[in-house]
Design a protein around this motif. Structure first.
Motif, short mmCIF file in Angstrom:
data_model
loop_
_atom_site.label_atom_id
_atom_site.label_comp_id
_atom_site.label_asym_id
_atom_site.label_seq_id
_atom_site.Cartn_x
_atom_site.Cartn_y
_atom_site.Cartn_z
N ALA A 77 -16.05 7.27 20.26
CA ALA A 77 -17.51 7.22 20.39
C ALA A 77 -18.07 5.96 19.74
CB ALA A 77 -18.12 8.46 19.75
N HIS A 78 -19.12 5.42 20.35
CA HIS A 78 -19.92 4.30 19.83
C HIS A 78 -19.19 2.96 19.87
CE1 HIS A 78 -22.94 7.15 18.53
NE2 HIS A 78 -22.05 7.80 17.82
N THR A 79 -17.99 2.90 20.40
CA THR A 79 -17.24 1.64 20.41
C THR A 79 -16.77 1.33 21.83
OG1 THR A 79 -15.17 2.77 19.87
CG2 THR A 79 -16.48 1.93 18.04
N GLY A 80 -16.30 0.09 22.01
CA GLY A 80 -15.85 -0.36 23.32
C GLY A 80 -14.53 -1.09 23.24
N SER A 81 -14.27 -1.91 24.25
CA SER A 81 -12.97 -2.57 24.37
C SER A 81 -12.68 -3.51 23.20
CB SER A 81 -12.90 -3.35 25.68
OG SER A 81 -13.90 -4.36 25.71
N TRP A 82 -13.73 -4.04 22.57
CA TRP A 82 -13.52 -5.00 21.48
C TRP A 82 -12.67 -4.44 20.35
CZ3 TRP A 82 -15.01 -3.79 16.57
CH2 TRP A 82 -15.92 -2.73 16.42
N ILE A 83 -12.73 -3.13 20.16
CA ILE A 83 -12.02 -2.53 19.04
C ILE A 83 -10.50 -2.62 19.21
CG2 ILE A 83 -11.79 -0.12 19.83
CD1 ILE A 83 -12.88 0.75 17.09
N TRP A 84 -10.06 -2.82 20.48
CA TRP A 84 -8.63 -2.87 20.80
C TRP A 84 -8.08 -4.30 20.84
CZ3 TRP A 84 -6.01 1.53 20.80
CH2 TRP A 84 -6.65 2.72 21.15
N GLN A 85 -8.88 -5.30 20.61
CA GLN A 85 -8.47 -6.65 20.94
C GLN A 85 -7.15 -7.06 20.30
OE1 GLN A 85 -10.38 -8.25 23.36
NE2 GLN A 85 -8.38 -9.25 23.43
N ALA A 86 -7.00 -6.79 18.99
CA ALA A 86 -5.77 -7.19 18.31
C ALA A 86 -4.56 -6.44 18.86
CB ALA A 86 -5.90 -6.96 16.80
N VAL A 87 -4.72 -5.15 19.14
CA VAL A 87 -3.61 -4.36 19.70
C VAL A 87 -3.25 -4.87 21.09
CG1 VAL A 87 -2.91 -2.06 20.51
CG2 VAL A 87 -4.18 -2.30 18.36
N ALA A 88 -4.26 -5.13 21.91
CA ALA A 88 -4.01 -5.64 23.27
C ALA A 88 -3.27 -6.98 23.22
CB ALA A 88 -5.32 -5.78 24.03
N ASP A 89 -3.65 -7.84 22.29
CA ASP A 89 -2.97 -9.13 22.17
C ASP A 89 -1.50 -8.93 21.83
OD1 ASP A 89 -5.33 -10.44 22.69
OD2 ASP A 89 -5.76 -10.92 20.58
N ARG A 90 -1.19 -8.01 20.91
CA ARG A 90 0.21 -7.76 20.54
C ARG A 90 1.00 -7.21 21.73
NH1 ARG A 90 -2.91 -9.15 16.99
NH2 ARG A 90 -2.59 -8.95 14.73
N LEU A 91 0.40 -6.30 22.47
CA LEU A 91 1.09 -5.74 23.64
C LEU A 91 1.38 -6.82 24.67
CD1 LEU A 91 -0.92 -2.40 24.05
CD2 LEU A 91 1.46 -2.61 23.31
N ARG A 92 0.41 -7.66 24.92
CA ARG A 92 0.60 -8.73 25.91
C ARG A 92 1.66 -9.72 25.45
NH1 ARG A 92 -5.86 -8.98 26.23
NH2 ARG A 92 -6.18 -7.38 27.84
N GLU A 93 1.70 -10.01 24.15
CA GLU A 93 2.73 -10.90 23.62
C GLU A 93 4.12 -10.32 23.84
OE1 GLU A 93 1.61 -11.31 19.56
OE2 GLU A 93 -0.17 -12.55 20.00
N SER A 94 4.20 -8.98 23.93
CA SER A 94 5.48 -8.31 24.18
C SER A 94 5.78 -8.19 25.67
CB SER A 94 5.47 -6.92 23.55
OG SER A 94 5.28 -6.99 22.16
#
Length: 506
Positions: A10-27
Motif C-alpha cells: 500500500a501507498h508505494t509503487g515501482s520505485w520501491i523495487w528499483q535496487a532489487v530489479a537492478d540486481r535481478l537484471r544484472e543476474s
C-alpha cells in the motif's frame, strides 16, 4: 528464462523495487516492477472507481506482455492481493507466487485488514459507496510507518524517502473482496518471512503443529520458506538478499515444513510433572479443577485462572482446556489446595482479542461467584500470545486480583499484527499496575520476535518500579512444559506455582 513481476504494498509503487530489479537484471533475469493504478506519477490516473479489480487487470496486462517462459509473481504486503487475483486468471503463465512478508488471503478476504488504525477501518467499512468523496486513504506520516510494519533496517534517510514518495491509496483496493477460484491453490508458493516484523519459520511450524486447518496447506511440498533478518521493507533494507532469495525461490529452493503424521504435536505431549488426578467440573467453556478435600473444607479456596494463547481455530480438537499442559497446571494447583481454572476463550483470529477478553472476564466472574472460591483471592496466569490478554488487568487491577503470571508470553503485539487493538499492550499497561505482583517465566531459547516484547515489558516495568519476579528456564523452549523434560524445567514450574500461590495466601 524466468521473469519477475514485482508488486509493492500500500501507498508505494515501482520505485520501491528499483535496487532489487537492478540486481535481478544484472543476474540476467527480466524484472518488471509495477506501479499500480493511482500509486505513482508514472501510473494511470486513479478515480473513485479504482478498486482491487483495477489492480488485478494492471498485472494481467504486464503478464500478457511478457514473452518469458516462466513468470514469478512477487507480492509485498497489500501487493499479494492483486498478485493472487492475477495468478488465478493466468495460472498457466505462473511458475511461482512469492509472498514477501505478506499474508495468505483467501477468497472473499479484504485487504482492509492491513490498515493498522481501527478507527480508519471502521470508517471505511461504513462508507456510502464509490461516489463517497473520501475515496483515498492518506499515506502514513514519517512517524506512522512503524504502525504498518517494522522499520528495522531502514536508515533515517531511507525512511524519510519512503514517507516522502508515498501516495494515497484508493479505498476500493482495500474494501473490494478478493475473488479466487481453485486454480491459484495449485500453484507453487514461497513465503519470505521478515523476522524483525514478527514472522519466522519457527512460528509457521508452531501454527501447523496446532492442527489449524488453515495452515495445513503450508506442508505441501510445493511450498517453501526463507527468512530475512530485517523489517517489513526488505527491498529497501536488504535489496541484495531479496534478489538472491527470489532467484533461489524461482528454482524451488527453500525450507519445507513437513507434515509430522506419526509424531505427537508438542502441545499434546504429557505435562512434565506427574500430577495425581483431581475432581474436575465443566461449566460452559470453563473447567474447575478442585482440591480433594474441598467439600469438607470450612472455608473457600483461592483460584488460579489459566489463559491460553492462540489464535486457535474453532475446529481444532482437543480444545486448549483439554491440552495436557493446561490440565496439568489445573490439577497441580488443585493438589496444593487452590482451585485451578482452565477455559476455552474465542481467540480464533488476531482480530478476536476483544472477544477473548470478554470471555476471560465472564469466566472470572463465574469463578468468583462460586461459593467454593474465595472471590477476594484470584490470580490470572497467561501463556504465549495470551500474554496480551493480561493488559486490561494490569492497566486497572481490581483489589481481588492478587497476582498476574505469564509464561513465555508475548507482551506487545508483534509488528505485523495490525489487527490487534492497541489496548492489548502489557508493555504499556504495566505502568498502571502499581504493586500488583507479576510472576514472569522466561525461556532461554525463546523466538527472537517474542523475546523482544518481553525485554520491552521488563524495561517498562523497571521504569515504573513494578513488582516483577522473573523465573528463567535454562535451555527452555516456548511451551516448555510439554517439550523440555528437564530438572530445570520442573524447577521453573514449581517455583512459579509456589510464587503465585504464595501471593494468593497473603
Amino acid at each position: 528464462m524466468t521473469a519477475f513481476i514485482l508488486v509493492a504494498g500500500a501507498h508505494t509503487g515501482s520505485w520501491i523495487w528499483q535496487a532489487v530489479a537492478d540486481r535481478l537484471r544484472e543476474s540476467g533475469a527480466p524484472a518488471y516492477p509495477v506501479t499500480l493504478t493511482g500509486m505513482g506519477d508514472r501510473g494511470h490516473a486513479a478515480g473513485a472507481d479504482t478498486d482491487l479489480e483495477t489492480h488485478i487487470h494492471d498485472l494481467l496486462r504486464v503478464i500478457d506482455r511478457t514473452d518469458a517462459a516462466e513468470v514469478v509473481l512477487v507480492g509485498h504486503c497489500y501487493g499479494i492481493y492483486p498478485v493472487l487475483g492475477a495468478a488465478d486468471r493466468r495460472p498457466e503463465r505462473i511458475a511461482r507466487i512469492v509472498h514477501l512478508d505478506a499474508g495468505m488471503p483467501q477468497d472473499g478476504d479484504q485487504a482492509l485488514t492491513l490498515v493498522p488504525d481501527h478507527a480508519v477501518r471502521d470508517r471505511l467499512l461504513h462508507r456510502a459507496g464509490p461516489a463517497d468523496d473520501d475515496w483515498r486513504i492518506p499515506p502514513p506520516t514519517l512517524g506512522e510507518w512503524q504502525r504498518w510494519g517494522s522499520v528495522a533496517g531502514l536508515s533515517p534517510a531511507v525512511l524519510a524517502r519512503l514517507a516522502t514518495r508515498a501516495v494515497p491509496q484508493p479505498v476500493g483496493t482495500l474494501t473490494q473482496p478478493l475473488r479466487l477460484s481453485t486454480a491459484v491453490s495449485e500453484l507453487p508458493r514461497t513465503g519470505v518471512l521478515c523476522t524483525a516484523n514478527g514472522s519466522s519459520i519457527a512460528m509457521v511450524e508452531a501454527l501447523v503443529g496446532l492442527g489449524d486447518p488453515r495452515f495445513q496447506v503450508l506442508t505441501d511440498p510445493r511450498v517453501s520458506f526463507f527468512e530475512l533478518d530485517t523489517g517489513h521493507w526488505p527491498m529497501l533494507s536488504r535489496p541484495d538478499e531479496v534478489a538472491e532469495t527470489l532467484m533461489r525461490a524461482a528454482v524451488g529452493e527453500g525450507h519445507r515444513v513437513a507434515a509430522k503424521v506419526n509424531e505427537q504435536p508438542a502441545h499434546l505431549r504429557p505435562f512434565l510433572m506427574e500430577v495425581p488426578e483431581r475432581p474436575r467440573e465443566r461449566v460452559g467453556r470453563v473447567d474447575l479443577h478442585l482440591p480433594d478435600d474441598l467439600a469438607e473444607a470450612d472455608h473457600p479456596r483461592p483460584a488460579v485462572v489459566f489463559v491460553h494463547g492462540g489464535p486457535v481455530h474453532p475446529d481444532v480438537r482437543p480444545t486448549p482446556r483439554d491440552w495436557p499442559g493446561f490440565v496439568g497446571y489445573g490439577q497441580y494447583v488443585a493438589g496444593l489446595g487452590a482451585v485451578g481454572v482452565t477455559l476455552d476463550h474465542r481467540l480464533h483470529d488476531l482480530a478476536d482479542y476483544g472477544r477473548a477478553a470478554e470471555d476471560i472476564a465472564e469466566a472470572v466472574d463465574l469463578v468468583r461467584a462460586d461459593p467454593r472460591v474465595d472471590g477476594d483471592r484470584v490470580a490470572l496466569w497467561c501463556f504465549s500470545s495470551g500474554g496480551l490478554l493480561s493488559a486490561d488487568w494490569l492497566a486497572a487491577p481490581p483489589p481481588w486480583l492478587r497476582c498476574v503470571a505469564a509464561s513465555y508470553p508475548i507482551l506487545a503485539p508483534l509488528p505485523n499484527w495490525g489487527l490487534v487493538d492497541s489496548r492489548f499492550r502489557p508493555a504499556d499497561a504495566v505502568r498502571s499496575a502499581g504493586r500488583l505482583p507479576i510472576v514472569l517465566t522466561r525461556v532461554e531459547l525463546e523466538r527472537a520476535e517474542i523475546a523482544v516484547t518481553v525485554e520491552e515489558f521488563l524495561a517498562a516495568a523497571e521504569k515504573c518500579d513494578a513488582d516483577v519476579e522473573v523465573i528463567d528456564v535454562p535451555l527452555g523452549h516456548h511451551g516448555f512444559e510439554t517439550i523440555d523434560r528437564t530438572e530445570q524445567a520442573r524447577d521453573a514450574v514449581e517455583r512459579a506455582v509456589r510464587s503465585v500461590l504464595g501471593h494468593l495466601r497473603r
